[in-house]
Design an enzyme around this catalytic site. Structure first.
Site, mmCIF file in Angstrom:
data_model
loop_
_atom_site.group_PDB
_atom_site.id
_atom_site.type_symbol
_atom_site.label_atom_id
_atom_site.label_comp_id
_atom_site.label_asym_id
_atom_site.label_seq_id
_atom_site.Cartn_x
_atom_site.Cartn_y
_atom_site.Cartn_z
ATOM 1 N N ASP A 100 0.823 -1.200 0.000
ATOM 2 C CA ASP A 100 0.000 0.000 0.000
ATOM 3 C C ASP A 100 0.861 1.256 0.000
ATOM 4 O O ASP A 100 1.840 1.332 0.751
ATOM 5 C CB ASP A 100 -0.867 0.014 1.269
ATOM 6 C CG ASP A 100 -2.336 -0.120 0.950
ATOM 7 O OD1 ASP A 100 -2.919 0.872 0.488
ATOM 8 O OD2 ASP A 100 -2.889 -1.214 1.168
ATOM 9 N N ASP A 197 -3.506 4.152 -2.311
ATOM 10 C CA ASP A 197 -4.675 4.482 -1.511
ATOM 11 C C ASP A 197 -5.245 5.852 -1.860
ATOM 12 O O ASP A 197 -4.506 6.834 -1.972
ATOM 13 C CB ASP A 197 -4.248 4.470 -0.037
ATOM 14 C CG ASP A 197 -5.410 4.595 0.913
ATOM 15 O OD1 ASP A 197 -6.145 3.605 1.062
ATOM 16 O OD2 ASP A 197 -5.585 5.676 1.496
ATOM 17 N N GLU A 238 -6.616 3.331 -6.123
ATOM 18 C CA GLU A 238 -7.967 3.321 -5.574
ATOM 19 C C GLU A 238 -8.614 4.632 -5.996
ATOM 20 O O GLU A 238 -8.330 5.685 -5.422
ATOM 21 C CB GLU A 238 -7.931 3.195 -4.049
ATOM 22 C CG GLU A 238 -9.306 2.984 -3.464
ATOM 23 C CD GLU A 238 -9.395 3.305 -1.988
ATOM 24 O OE1 GLU A 238 -10.286 2.780 -1.328
ATOM 25 O OE2 GLU A 238 -8.595 4.108 -1.494
ATOM 26 N N HIS A 310 -10.604 -4.959 2.272
ATOM 27 C CA HIS A 310 -10.678 -4.695 3.712
ATOM 28 C C HIS A 310 -11.663 -3.580 4.053
ATOM 29 O O HIS A 310 -11.873 -3.294 5.232
ATOM 30 C CB HIS A 310 -9.282 -4.326 4.212
ATOM 31 C CG HIS A 310 -8.824 -3.026 3.637
ATOM 32 N ND1 HIS A 310 -8.517 -2.898 2.292
ATOM 33 C CD2 HIS A 310 -8.692 -1.802 4.181
ATOM 34 C CE1 HIS A 310 -8.204 -1.642 2.047
ATOM 35 N NE2 HIS A 310 -8.290 -0.951 3.178
ATOM 36 N N ASP A 311 -12.248 -2.913 3.049
ATOM 37 C CA ASP A 311 -13.243 -1.870 3.320
ATOM 38 C C ASP A 311 -14.673 -2.360 3.086
ATOM 39 O O ASP A 311 -15.630 -1.636 3.356
ATOM 40 C CB ASP A 311 -13.029 -0.659 2.400
ATOM 41 C CG ASP A 311 -11.760 0.109 2.723
ATOM 42 O OD1 ASP A 311 -11.254 -0.017 3.859
ATOM 43 O OD2 ASP A 311 -11.281 0.825 1.840
HETATM 44 O O1 TEU Z 1 -10.215 4.004 1.440
HETATM 45 C C1 TEU Z 1 -10.578 5.222 0.844
HETATM 46 C C2 TEU Z 1 -11.993 5.370 0.694
HETATM 47 O O2 TEU Z 1 -12.791 5.151 1.562
HETATM 48 C C3 TEU Z 1 -12.359 5.793 -0.648
HETATM 49 O O3 TEU Z 1 -13.347 4.966 -1.123
HETATM 50 C C4 TEU Z 1 -12.783 7.211 -0.662
HETATM 51 O O4 TEU Z 1 -14.134 7.282 -0.310
HETATM 52 C C5 TEU Z 1 -12.562 7.774 -2.034
HETATM 53 O O5 TEU Z 1 -11.188 7.769 -2.278
HETATM 54 C C6 TEU Z 1 -13.087 9.173 -2.161
HETATM 55 O O6 TEU Z 1 -13.211 9.485 -3.498
HETATM 56 C C7 TEU Z 1 -8.868 3.869 1.698
HETATM 57 C C8 TEU Z 1 -8.567 2.612 2.462
HETATM 58 O O7 TEU Z 1 -8.912 1.512 1.678
HETATM 59 C C9 TEU Z 1 -9.250 2.657 3.777
HETATM 60 O O8 TEU Z 1 -9.076 1.484 4.528
HETATM 61 C C10 TEU Z 1 -8.717 3.835 4.550
HETATM 62 O O9 TEU Z 1 -9.432 4.004 5.733
HETATM 63 C C11 TEU Z 1 -8.787 5.127 3.745
HETATM 64 O O10 TEU Z 1 -8.334 4.970 2.413
HETATM 65 C C12 TEU Z 1 -7.893 6.171 4.363
HETATM 66 O O11 TEU Z 1 -6.567 5.835 4.156
#
Ligand code: TEU
Ligand code: CA
Length: 531
Positions: A100, A197, A238, A310-311
């Site tokens: 990550d 991320d 992501e 994991h989310d």
């Molecule tokens: O998740 C980010 C997240 O929630 C995205 O879906 C966010 O809503 C998007 O980027 C907005 O456009 C990541 C990780 O997977 C998560 O576990 C962490 O809590 C988060 O980032 C913060 O690092």
């Protein structure tokens, strides 16, 4: 597509959530040595790439996504030497490793923030976003405002996630230099790529009031990954809310940005969870997959299919049947995942059909988002309703210690209380039980991964949707140099599906039927017989 990109299409990923994978030294937290001792198991499953969730120094407010030192590992996981040993072990099995890269924000415990929040003339002050007054009413991804007051400088700083995760100011070239240094550090150590991320958030647009996909997004990403040193890496961003044009710009080969993207509404549910008791709509699933497969095909892009991470919680529970038809549900999703084009990702435990667990009290939950949701709603919602909704959608759903067997602590460790409770169904659903069963989810995954590896049609083949107007199933073909594969995925009810050509069954998740009555979650892979 160049040869390099075609090589990426051969990858199939397994996400390791290191805190919960395997606890070698029995202190309650999974670790590098624990992972190392299970590499042979992953090789047996057939995965040839892993994504390891954050294992860096962190106060752990957001389970490691709040990093306080980017070039050192958390003590709870072991030492950097243990990391290296794990990496070498993966490589000795031909398994690639991506880690990550969490650089939209850092922990407020990071030296940069500790320094930068001291005074306006501190050299690290500009590493973050500061405003005398709140410039907008942006909301944190976890609920509440993104603005937090800092008494020492009498300013607000921006945090897209928890208060303890301050957004880094990418407009500052020094920040981008730091990011390059972090990337290079891990590349020099031998990692093969990154899962980036919240990458869609790194360029903000204060003028047009946009928290993500700001005007400099592509420029920033190219600056990090478009370099000679990083061009060969596999990178998946992501980028949750990406549209087609942005996806094309982010992942077209030759642009020097990313190899692939995780996109919401690609093959997960259309909207991100928010503790709503929503269930999968198979028709939406079908349309999203088809649209994305076709778009990626037309533009030579690599799709990154996934149903869990994991989310998100577990797909058999959220979208299918995690009791009587758990095997059929888990293997239905596996069939889809491994017969689409792209680089598929599974989350640890998915390979033996892990369902969502259930806990009856907020004290059993750790996830920052879940706890925030509880705080924000506890006065307005009935406790039982709140707990039910949390169980249904919590990000902890996929984060519990992996159940290797039904014995002491599920084989996760030798008895020390784990950092997060054991899975509430671990005595019933665990790897050992699954592998002993005649209907083994693991065995099906193993077979499918092997099939995928041996099939040009499944790796490079063109996708074509054959479903027509039907709403009860998803039928498609993949045509490659070695023939045409037909996939029939029947949804949750029995249906009649008659293919208009001759086929030979390769594999499927039900014993042979009559070839036209498809049972709930029946998924079958055929080879089309040439006339
Ligand atoms: O998740 C980010 C997240 O929630 C995205 O879906 C966010 O809503 C998007 O980027 C907005 O456009 C990541 C990780 O997977 C998560 O576990 C962490 O809590 C988060 O980032 C913060 O690092
Ligand atoms: Ca440990």
């Amino acid at each position: 597509m160049t040869e390099k990109y075609r090589e990426f299409l051969k990858l199939n990923f397994y996400q390791i959530y290191p805190k919960s994978f395997s606890d070698y030294n029995n202190d309650g937290c999974g670790d590098f040595k624990g992972i190392t001792q299970k590499v042979a198991y992953l090789a047996e499953l057939g995965v040839n790439a892993v994504w390891i969730s954050p294992c860096f120094k962190s106060p752990g407010i957001d389970s490691g996504y709040d990093i306080s030192d980017y070039t050192d590992v958390g003590e709870e996981f072991g030492t950097l030497a243990d990391f290296k040993e794990m990496l070498d072990c993966f490589h000795s099995y031909g398994i690639k490793v991506i880690i990550d890269l969490v650089v939209n924000h850092c922990s407020t415990e990071h030296e940069w923030f500790k320094e930068g929040s001291k005074s306006k003339d501190n050299p690290y002050h500009d590493y973050f976003y500061w405003f005398d007054e709140k410039p907008n009413d942006w909301k944190s991804c976890f609920g509440g405002s993104v603005w937090q007051w800092n008494e020492r400088t009498k300013e607000y700083y921006l945090h897209s996630f928890t208060v303890e995760q301050a957004d880094l100011n990418w407009e500052n070239p020094k920040v981008r230099e730091e990011v390059k240094k972090i990337v290079d550090f891990w590349v020099d150590l031998g990692v093969d790529g990154f899962r980036c991320d919240s990458l869609d958030l790194v360029s903000k647009d204060f003028v047009n009031d946009k928290k993500c996909y700001g005007p400099r997004l592509h420029e920033f990403i190219r600056e990090i990954f478009g370099r000679e040193k990083t061009r060969g890496l596999y990178t998946v961003g992501e980028c949750w809310g990406t549209n087609e044009q942005i996806l094309k710009d982010l992942t077209s080969e030759g642009r020097g940005e990313l190899s692939s993207c995780f996109v919401s509404g690609n093959i997960t549910h259309a909207n991100k969870r928010f503790y709503l008791p929503e269930r999968w709509d198979y028709d939406i699933l079908h349309r999203h997959i088809t649209k994305n497969q076709e778009f990626c095909e037309e533009n030579g892009l690599i799709f990154a299919p996934f149903f869990e991470n994991h989310d998100l919680c577990r797909c058999v529970s959220k979208y299918a049947d995690d009791r009587d038809l758990r095997y059929e549900s888990a293997t239905f999703f596996a069939t889809l995942l491994y017969t689409l084009k792209g680089t598929p990702f599974i989350l640890q435990g998915q390979e033996f059909g892990t369902p969502n667990p259930y806990y009856d009290d907020i004290k059993y939950f750790d996830d920052a988002e879940t706890r925030k949701f509880y705080e924000l709603n506890k006065d307005s919602m009935e406790e039982s309703e709140l707990i039910r909704r949390i169980n249904d959608d919590t990000r902890d759903g996929g984060r519990h210690p992996l159940a290797w067997d039904g014995g002491l602590n599920g084989g996760f460790n030798d008895g020390h209380e784990p950092w997060l409770p054991l899975h509430s169904r671990y005595e019933e659903v665990n790897l050992e039980n699954d592998r002993r069963s005649k209907k083994s989810v693991f065995e099906y995954f193993r077979k499918l991964i092997a099939l995928r590896k041996s099939s040009d049609a499944l790796i490079n083949g063109v996708f074509k949707d054959l479903t027509g107007d039907r709403k009860d199933c998803f039928v498609y073909s993949r045509t490659g140099e070695d023939g045409e594969i037909i996939v029939v995925c029947n949804y949750d009810r029995e249906s009649e599906i008659v293919l208009p050509f001759d086929v030979k069954k390769i594999t499927g998740n039900y014993p042979d039927g009559d070839g036209k009555t498809f049972r709930p979650f029946e998924a079958t892979i055929y080879l089309k017989i040439k006339q």
